[in-house]
Design an enzyme around this catalytic site. Structure first.
Site, PDB file in Angstrom:
ATOM      1  N   TRP A 159       0.810  -1.226   0.000  1.00  0.00           N
ATOM      2  CA  TRP A 159       0.000   0.000   0.000  1.00  0.00           C
ATOM      3  C   TRP A 159       0.838   1.268   0.000  1.00  0.00           C
ATOM      4  O   TRP A 159       0.323   2.351  -0.234  1.00  0.00           O
ATOM      5  CB  TRP A 159      -0.948   0.019   1.221  1.00  0.00           C
ATOM      6  N   ARG A 192       6.948  -1.218 -11.537  1.00  0.00           N
ATOM      7  CA  ARG A 192       8.279  -1.791 -11.677  1.00  0.00           C
ATOM      8  C   ARG A 192       8.260  -3.307 -11.813  1.00  0.00           C
ATOM      9  O   ARG A 192       9.284  -3.918 -12.108  1.00  0.00           O
ATOM     10  CB  ARG A 192       9.201  -1.307 -10.591  1.00  0.00           C
ATOM     11  N   LYS A 203      -2.296  -8.533  -7.617  1.00  0.00           N
ATOM     12  CA  LYS A 203      -3.130  -8.299  -6.434  1.00  0.00           C
ATOM     13  C   LYS A 203      -2.555  -7.108  -5.659  1.00  0.00           C
ATOM     14  O   LYS A 203      -1.541  -7.228  -4.989  1.00  0.00           O
ATOM     15  CB  LYS A 203      -3.207  -9.521  -5.525  1.00  0.00           C
ATOM     16  N   PRO A 204      -3.224  -5.942  -5.768  1.00  0.00           N
ATOM     17  CA  PRO A 204      -2.742  -4.786  -5.003  1.00  0.00           C
ATOM     18  C   PRO A 204      -3.151  -4.919  -3.542  1.00  0.00           C
ATOM     19  O   PRO A 204      -4.036  -5.716  -3.205  1.00  0.00           O
ATOM     20  CB  PRO A 204      -3.472  -3.608  -5.659  1.00  0.00           C
ATOM     21  N   ALA A 205      -2.528  -4.116  -2.688  1.00  0.00           N
ATOM     22  CA  ALA A 205      -2.889  -4.131  -1.268  1.00  0.00           C
ATOM     23  C   ALA A 205      -4.356  -3.760  -1.093  1.00  0.00           C
ATOM     24  O   ALA A 205      -4.868  -2.903  -1.806  1.00  0.00           O
ATOM     25  CB  ALA A 205      -2.013  -3.140  -0.517  1.00  0.00           C
ATOM     26  N   GLY A 264       6.785  -6.395   0.068  1.00  0.00           N
ATOM     27  CA  GLY A 264       6.062  -6.305   1.340  1.00  0.00           C
ATOM     28  C   GLY A 264       6.961  -6.734   2.479  1.00  0.00           C
ATOM     29  O   GLY A 264       8.195  -6.694   2.366  1.00  0.00           O
ATOM     30  N   GLU A 286      11.016  -8.408  -2.589  1.00  0.00           N
ATOM     31  CA  GLU A 286      11.530  -7.103  -2.163  1.00  0.00           C
ATOM     32  C   GLU A 286      10.908  -6.864  -0.791  1.00  0.00           C
ATOM     33  O   GLU A 286       9.732  -6.527  -0.675  1.00  0.00           O
ATOM     34  CB  GLU A 286      11.099  -6.066  -3.201  1.00  0.00           C
ATOM     35  N   ARG A 346      10.560  10.880   3.245  1.00  0.00           N
ATOM     36  CA  ARG A 346       9.858  10.562   1.992  1.00  0.00           C
ATOM     37  C   ARG A 346       8.775   9.538   2.327  1.00  0.00           C
ATOM     38  O   ARG A 346       9.000   8.603   3.073  1.00  0.00           O
ATOM     39  CB  ARG A 346      10.870   9.990   0.995  1.00  0.00           C
ATOM     40  N   CYS A 402      10.353   0.962   2.648  1.00  0.00           N
ATOM     41  CA  CYS A 402      11.358  -0.008   3.085  1.00  0.00           C
ATOM     42  C   CYS A 402      12.768   0.554   2.964  1.00  0.00           C
ATOM     43  O   CYS A 402      13.694   0.019   3.558  1.00  0.00           O
ATOM     44  CB  CYS A 402      11.211  -1.319   2.333  1.00  0.00           C
ATOM     45  N   GLU A 434      11.784  -2.433  11.831  1.00  0.00           N
ATOM     46  CA  GLU A 434      11.451  -1.452  10.802  1.00  0.00           C
ATOM     47  C   GLU A 434      10.336  -0.550  11.340  1.00  0.00           C
ATOM     48  O   GLU A 434       9.253  -1.034  11.690  1.00  0.00           O
ATOM     49  CB  GLU A 434      11.002  -2.190   9.538  1.00  0.00           C
TER      50      GLU A 434
HETATM   51  C1  SIN Z   1       9.465   0.420  -0.946  1.00  0.00           C
HETATM   52  O1  SIN Z   1       9.263   1.086   0.042  1.00  0.00           O
HETATM   53  O2  SIN Z   1       9.083  -0.763  -0.992  1.00  0.00           O
HETATM   54  C2  SIN Z   1      10.190   0.932  -2.177  1.00  0.00           C
HETATM   55  C3  SIN Z   1      10.563   2.345  -2.124  1.00  0.00           C
HETATM   56  C4  SIN Z   1      11.165   2.873  -3.406  1.00  0.00           C
HETATM   57  O3  SIN Z   1      11.085   2.266  -4.479  1.00  0.00           O
HETATM   58  O4  SIN Z   1      11.748   3.932  -3.342  1.00  0.00           O
END
Ligand code: SIN
Length: 487
Positions: free
Chosen positions: A160, A169, A184-186, A238, A260, A288, A294, A391
């Site tokens: 999300w 991407r 499948k989006p969040a 995720g 990822e 940001r 992540c 995190e």
């Molecule tokens: C992410 O938070 O999963 C990716 C962030 C990004 O592409 O800059």
């Protein structure tokens, strides 16, 4: 902000599943509420897909895989290029929709639409550069031909926090390579992805190549697809926890997998750094996307001789940010995605202050409607504080001091995660030594942002594997076939 315009954009957004080029309600007729994180109110309802709908989506993807894989690379690239142009043209409207469902400011949503569109532009150019090799066998007897072919139907699961870019991407390289997809989006933010399905159809993507399924229960719809031997690839962005479960589910089917996953990015500031530039970089790396990324800097390790100055300046910059609804003029920081996330951030801050950290600025949830949290800087954070290893996914910057380079590298690498690290130093020898020693997939050297569609994004250790973007991104969607030729 103009509430009439907001309503129009929400009303216009698709709300149904997109399967085989058709918009349809969920087979069970159920719907799923989409919440505005700035108020907690329901924005609209979307179809809540069932396992049968998911199978129909995979059926559609499988049916056209053969013909889609034969479409000329140039034509696949042109479709992406047209989709890039439509996204750029509609950036204002898409940004508003994204802000309403996700919370970030309009400026940040616009930046995401640009980021998302750029993946399509990049991969439109890569579609025509898929190649192979031809060689003479070392003994001279025979020739070796290698060719690249689409992996096949792909299952894509996106988070999300970046509702559009985390999709493009994956979709960009899949389209360029000639793969079909079930996306499948969040469940919190499907509207941007549904708009994207409309954009791709308008750009000329054939029916069935891209299918979208939403569900209140991700595992019930994706589980059967992951076990279906017609699916050939799974790409997930995720949490590490969910990534591990998906890997287990994908194992019996030996799906090709890209993961990822989570991060715990260290941000290192050495005594020879330009402190003003480090503070500016810290603001980008930390704030940001409201810190919900992540690649967000999770912990700041600063040389003891500059730690007080850095902390004070970062505190000033964070304290000057205006928190509010992402659609409002002058707002810098929107709400967190939901109350669960806000509670988690509050608990991490309480744990740190309880263990001796000092709140230089912020430290609390904002009272009232919505899931706002104050931009927070914590000084003198002990290594035992949970947020140094967890995190955070929120606007909280913990700062701790180190005494020498060896300690800085040890602290940075003392994590199960290995996605990204940020390094601030003006000493070129140190820059090379430290970047080589860091156990991460990406490094921001004297800059607080690594994300770039032309670069390979991805991590090591528990941050996952596979790369998105760059020359590497399309390889995730291609299989290599070797032909032994008798001469
Ligand atoms: C992410 O938070 O999963 C990716 C962030 C990004 O592409 O800059």
């Amino acid at each position: 902000m103009d509430t009439k315009r907001e309503r129009e954009v929400i009303d216009k957004a698709p709300k149904q599943l997109f399967i085989g080029g058709e918009w349809r309600d969920a087979s069970g007729g159920r719907t799923l509420g989409i919440e505005d994180p700035s108020s907690g109110e329901t924005l609209c309802k979307v179809a809540d897909g069932t396992p049968e709908d998911a199978t129909a989506a995979l059926d559609a993807a499988v049916e056209v895989q053969g013909s889609w894989g034969q479409v000329a690379p140039r034509e696949r690239g042109e479709i992406l290029r047209r989709a890039f142009e439509i996204l750029v043209d509609r950036s204002d409207e898409l940004a508003l929709l994204m802000t309403l469902e996700m919370g970030k400011t309009i400026a940040e949503s616009k930046a995401e639409v640009t980021y998302a569109a750029e993946f399509f532009r990049w991969f439109s150019e890569e579609a025509v550069r898929i190649d192979g090799r031809f060689a003479t066998s070392p003994n001279g007897q025979g020739r070796l031909l290698t060719m690249k072919q689409p992996v096949g139907p792909c299952l894509l699961i996106t988070p999300w926090n970046f509702p559009l870019a985390m999709g493009t991407r994956k979709i960009g390289p899949a389209v360029a390579a000639g793969c079909t997809m079930v996306m499948k989006p969040a469940q919190q933010t499907p509207l941007s992805m549904l708009e994207l399905a409309r954009v791709l159809a308008e750009a000329g993507l054939p029916d069935g190549v891209f299918n979208v399924i939403m569900s209140s229960s991700s595992s019930s719809v994706m589980g059967p697809l992951i076990a279906d031997e017609r699916a050939r690839k799974l790409s997930f962005t995720g949490s590490t926890e969910v990534g591990r479960k998906l890997m287990e589910q994908a194992a019996p089917n030996l799906l090709r997998v890209s993961m990822e996953l989570g991060g715990n990015a260290p941000f290192l500031v050495f005594d020879d750094a330009d402190i003003e530039s480090a503070v500016q970089g810290a603001m980008v790396a930390k704030m940001r996307n409201i810190g919900e990324s992540c690649v967000a800097a999770n912990r700041f390790h600063v040389h003891e001789s500059v730690a007080d100055e850095f902390t004070a300046r970062l505190g000033d910059a964070m304290g000057a940010l205006k928190v509010g609804r992402g659609t409002d003029e002058g707002v810098d920081i929107g709400p967190l995605i939901d109350d669960v996330q806000r509670q988690k951030v509050a608990e991490l801050v309480d744990d740190a202050t309880g263990k001796g950290a000092k709140a230089v600025v912020g430290g609390s949830a904002v009272e009232g409607a919505g899931y706002f949290f104050e931009p927070t800087v914590l000084g003198s954070v002990p290594a035992s504080a949970d947020l140094m290893t967890t995190e955070i996914f929120g606007p909280v910057a913990p700062v701790a001091a180190f005494s020498d380079e060896g300690e800085a590298v040890r602290l940075a690498n003392n994590s199960e995660f290995g996605l990204v690290a940020y390094v601030y130093t003006r000493n070129i020898d140190r820059a090379l030594r430290v970047t080589e020693a860091l156990d991460v997939g990406m490094v921001g050297l004297n800059q607080g942002m690594v994300s770039n569609p032309a670069a390979p994004f991805g991590g090591v250790k528990q941050s996952g594997f596979g790369r998105e973007g760059g020359y590497e991104g399309i390889e995730e969607y291609l299989d290599t076939k070797y032909v032994a030729i008798a001469t």
